[in-house]
Design a protein around this motif. Structure first.
Motif, PDB file in Angstrom:
ATOM      1  N   GLU A  22       0.585  -1.288   0.060  1.00  5.62           N
ATOM      2  CA  GLU A  22       0.170  -0.426   0.119  1.00  5.62           C
ATOM      3  C   GLU A  22       0.645   1.169  -0.225  1.00  5.62           C
ATOM      4  N   ILE A  23       0.183   1.923  -0.833  1.00  4.97           N
ATOM      5  CA  ILE A  23       1.263   3.559  -0.635  1.00  4.97           C
ATOM      6  C   ILE A  23      -0.240   4.584  -0.720  1.00  4.97           C
ATOM      7  N   ALA A  85       7.985   9.920  -3.475  1.00  4.36           N
ATOM      8  CA  ALA A  85       6.966   9.297  -4.024  1.00  4.36           C
ATOM      9  C   ALA A  85       7.302   8.484  -3.541  1.00  4.36           C
ATOM     10  N   PRO A  86       6.663   7.295  -3.482  1.00  5.29           N
ATOM     11  CA  PRO A  86       6.354   6.134  -2.662  1.00  5.29           C
ATOM     12  C   PRO A  86       5.877   5.127  -4.330  1.00  5.29           C
ATOM     13  N   LEU A  87       6.368   4.174  -4.916  1.00  9.23           N
ATOM     14  CA  LEU A  87       5.699   2.948  -6.025  1.00  9.23           C
ATOM     15  C   LEU A  87       5.507   2.183  -5.512  1.00  9.23           C
ATOM     16  N   VAL A 124      12.026  -3.906  -8.945  1.00  5.88           N
ATOM     17  CA  VAL A 124      11.761  -3.653  -7.394  1.00  5.88           C
ATOM     18  C   VAL A 124      13.503  -3.425  -6.569  1.00  5.88           C
ATOM     19  N   ALA A 125      14.203  -4.069  -6.201  1.00  7.43           N
ATOM     20  CA  ALA A 125      15.202  -4.045  -5.456  1.00  7.43           C
ATOM     21  C   ALA A 125      16.299  -2.966  -6.257  1.00  7.43           C
ATOM     22  N   VAL A 134       9.226   1.697  -1.923  1.00  3.28           N
ATOM     23  CA  VAL A 134       8.406   0.544  -3.468  1.00  3.28           C
ATOM     24  C   VAL A 134       8.151  -0.548  -2.026  1.00  3.28           C
ATOM     25  N   GLU A 135       6.923  -0.300  -2.525  1.00  7.33           N
ATOM     26  CA  GLU A 135       6.157  -1.293  -1.572  1.00  7.33           C
ATOM     27  C   GLU A 135       5.119  -2.472  -3.093  1.00  7.33           C
ATOM     28  N   THR A 136       4.866  -3.654  -2.999  1.00  7.32           N
ATOM     29  CA  THR A 136       4.360  -5.063  -3.865  1.00  7.32           C
ATOM     30  C   THR A 136       3.419  -5.937  -4.410  1.00  7.32           C
ATOM     31  N   GLY A 137       2.526  -5.897  -4.905  1.00 13.31           N
ATOM     32  CA  GLY A 137       2.339  -7.731  -4.774  1.00 13.31           C
ATOM     33  C   GLY A 137       2.227  -8.037  -4.326  1.00 13.31           C
TER      34      GLY A 137
END
Length: 159
Positions: A22-23, A85-87, A124-125, A134-137
């Protein structure tokens, strides 16, 4: 690699009723597709592009603020790196679907999971190495993605 990039005011991914990424606030929701000839170098290139692409509002352009249907342009002058800003990065093999023939899309251009997952992880890395939050699924999961597209503003980035 192919990415659908959406400028958002918040986005989240839910798997089995649990929020896994979540961002909050201004950021990017990025759907990433991988094809057969993609490499770690392409993943690094995509990460650099995502971190530096200027798609956040700056000041209004010389013709004034943008109006739906035309009549002026906006100056997108800021990047994630400028705004910290986050991704939210989500793997999506369907970006390489082909529905030109018949009524069912084919997935021949999409790389198999054992190829795609490490390359999405590399994006992501690399983003994190650049300083991004960075957030991910969750790769391969049935994900429910929610977002508020800001604009709407959506672009496709290919490397």
């Amino acid at each position: 690699m192919r990415a659908v990039v959406q400028r958002v005011n918040g986005a989240s991914v839910v798997v089995d009723g649990e929020v896994v990424g979540e961002i909050v606030g201004q950021g990017l929701c990025v759907l990433v597709g991988v094809t057969h000839d993609d490499t770690p170098e392409k993943a690094a290139q995509l990460a650099r592009k995502l971190w530096s692409v200027r798609i956040f509002d700056g000041e209004a352009g010389p013709e004034g603020p943008s109006v739906e249907g035309g009549g002026g342009r906006r100056a997108e002058e800021k990047s994630c790196s400028d705004l910290d800003a986050p991704l939210l990065v989500i793997s999506q093999f369907t970006l390489y679907g082909d529905a030109r023939k018949g009524r069912r899309p084919t997935w021949n251009a999409a790389a198999p999971g054992e190829v795609a997952e490490p390359l999405v992880d590399e994006v992501v890395a690399r983003l994190r190495a650049l300083g991004a939050q960075v957030e991910t699924g969750r790769f391969g999961a049935d994900m429910k993605v929610s977002l508020t597209n800001n604009g709407p503003f959506t672009i496709i980035v290919e490397v």
